[in-house]
Design an enzyme around this catalytic site. Structure first.
Site, PDB file in Angstrom:
ATOM      1  N   ASP A   1       0.851  -1.192   0.000  1.00  0.00           N
ATOM      2  CA  ASP A   1       0.000   0.000   0.000  1.00  0.00           C
ATOM      3  C   ASP A   1       0.890   1.247   0.000  1.00  0.00           C
ATOM      4  O   ASP A   1       1.670   1.462   0.930  1.00  0.00           O
ATOM      5  CB  ASP A   1      -0.894  -0.018   1.246  1.00  0.00           C
ATOM      6  CG  ASP A   1      -1.896   1.125   1.265  1.00  0.00           C
ATOM      7  OD1 ASP A   1      -1.908   1.942   0.323  1.00  0.00           O
ATOM      8  OD2 ASP A   1      -2.669   1.217   2.242  1.00  0.00           O
TER       9      ASP A   1
ATOM     10  N   ASP B   1      -3.124   2.544  -5.853  1.00  0.00           N
ATOM     11  CA  ASP B   1      -2.015   2.580  -4.894  1.00  0.00           C
ATOM     12  C   ASP B   1      -1.892   1.318  -4.039  1.00  0.00           C
ATOM     13  O   ASP B   1      -1.175   1.310  -3.048  1.00  0.00           O
ATOM     14  CB  ASP B   1      -2.136   3.808  -3.986  1.00  0.00           C
ATOM     15  CG  ASP B   1      -3.419   3.801  -3.159  1.00  0.00           C
ATOM     16  OD1 ASP B   1      -4.331   3.025  -3.485  1.00  0.00           O
ATOM     17  OD2 ASP B   1      -3.505   4.583  -2.196  1.00  0.00           O
ATOM     18  N   GLU B   2      -2.568   0.244  -4.418  1.00  0.00           N
ATOM     19  CA  GLU B   2      -2.509  -0.998  -3.647  1.00  0.00           C
ATOM     20  C   GLU B   2      -2.446  -2.212  -4.571  1.00  0.00           C
ATOM     21  O   GLU B   2      -3.086  -2.237  -5.620  1.00  0.00           O
ATOM     22  CB  GLU B   2      -3.740  -1.154  -2.757  1.00  0.00           C
ATOM     23  CG  GLU B   2      -3.852  -0.181  -1.605  1.00  0.00           C
ATOM     24  CD  GLU B   2      -5.126  -0.414  -0.816  1.00  0.00           C
ATOM     25  OE1 GLU B   2      -5.053  -0.986   0.281  1.00  0.00           O
ATOM     26  OE2 GLU B   2      -6.204  -0.027  -1.314  1.00  0.00           O
TER      27      GLU B   2
END
Length: 396
Positions: free
Chosen positions: A17, A110-111
């Site tokens: 993350d 973003d993960e």
């Protein structure tokens, strides 16, 4: 019990993350912003959507309107979001993950979940050092800090990554021994996949923590919650139900909208902004090798009222100029020259794979082939140069 599920073999899953991703991107672009109270705004007069840790300590709240944040925290640095740049950085992060492991499941911009199973032999490291190695690799390659949670299921890896943010190493592992401590201290609303409605239902049934949930039987969960509750229970017990897959499924809908930065009633300006969103949406359709059968157009006024209309199509499309013809007509239906607008957007729905549509007896195959060739040309130009190098606009 009618519902069934399939558990995979024991795996080791990491959830990577990116920390305050939009802010980290801005600090990557401008290193002078590092260690400063940076806030990223949704648009020039919008809300705070990402905060540096310094801004958090200052008291800036997530979702706080800019005019309030600026008044309360004038020393913070406010930057308008640049989503195209963030997407570019995201691709760099994801490519680094793919170089590290053959199995990467991208969850959001973003993960991503990364399968660590077997990598200890390849890298000659234990799983904690493996996470350290990956974190440093992303820092070296992309200059983006990340937090990494490691466990034996996606749900636990997600929970571990949330906890990792509060550790200096930015790494947290949940093994069998830690489960006894983690589950009772994890509130039900902290579990990945539990929304507000499900949270209320569970709390009414006396389920207040992750521990309370795993104490329920599969039979009870099947009757009260459904298959999702059963899968969630087993994932929290460390039994992998949801696998890490490289296959990227096409989205059920694609939506693109962005504030203008000014209030306007200029139809040509709004039309060209809409066409920019259409181009971006079509590029995404083609990336997934899909087409849509429904087009929707949205207008948001200065005072945040929303007008929306849509149209079903006889044949699926993925080409800007075809979609634009229909979208502009829809725009005319909801546009009022007496109203000031702050944004417009396009929503493409009823998305399916190419080649599945029923061909019309009167289909213009030559026209379709020309459109496909032109669309491919658009995509090649933008892949070689940059996004939006091709401008799709009509001002007459």
């Amino acid at each position: 019990m009618n519902n069934t599920y399939i558990m995979g073999k024991q795996k080791v899953i990491a959830l990577v993350d990116c920390d305050s991703f939009f802010v980290s991107c801005e600090q990557k672009r401008n290193p002078e912003l590092k260690n400063k109270p940076v806030c990223v705004l949704s648009n020039p007069d919008g809300c705070v959507i990402s905060r540096a840790k310094e801004a958090k300590l200052m008291g800036v709240r997530m979702g706080e309107p800019y005019f309030m944040a600026k008044k309360e925290h004038p020393k913070a640095i406010y930057i308008v979001a640049d989503h195209e740049y963030y997407a570019k950085v995201s691709n760099q992060v994801m490519n680094t993950l793919k170089e590290f492991s053959p199995y990467v499941d991208i969850y959001s911009v973003d993960e991503a979940f990364v399968d660590f199973t077997g990598l200890t032999r390849l890298y000659k490291s234990n799983y904690f050092k493996l996470a350290q190695l990956l974190r440093q690799k992303i820092l070296d390659n992309v200059d983006i800090p990340v937090s990494i949670g490691v466990s034996s299921s996606k749900t636990l890896a997600k929970l571990a990554s949330d906890k990792a943010k509060s550790y200096e190493s930015h790494i947290f592992m949940i093994g069998k021994s830690k489960l006894k401590k983690v589950l009772p201290s994890t509130k039900i609303e902290e579990i990945w996949g539990i929304g507000r409605r499900l949270e209320v239902r569970m709390k009414k049934s006396g389920i207040l923590s992750a521990y309370d949930l795993v104490q329920k039987s599969d039979e009870w969960l099947d009757k009260s919650i459904g298959i999702n509750g059963i899968e969630m229970r087993h994932e929290l017990l460390g039994e992998m139900v949801s696998r890490v897959s490289n296959i990227q499924e096409a989205p059920k809908s694609i939506q693109n909208t962005r504030a203008f930065g000014i209030f306007t009633s200029d139809f040509n300006f709004i039309k060209n902004e809409l066409n920019r969103h259409i181009h971006t949406s079509c590029r995404k359709l083609r990336a997934y090798n899909t087409k849509c059968r429904q087009i929707g157009v949205m207008l948001r006024t200065k005072d945040f009222r929303v007008f929306y209309t849509k149209k079903d199509l006889l044949a699926p499309v993925d080409f800007e100029l075809e979609i634009s013809k229909i979208a502009i007509e829809l725009l005319k239906e909801i546009y009022n020259p007496e109203i000031l607008y702050r944004s417009t957007g396009v929503i493409l729905e009823k998305i399916g794979e190419e080649g599945t549509e029923q061909l019309s007896l009167y289909a213009q195959t030559d026209k379709n082939e020309k459109q496909e060739n032109l669309a491919k040309c658009f995509d090649k130009l933008e892949k070689k140069f940059k996004k939006n190098i091709v401008k799709i606009g009509f001002t007459t």
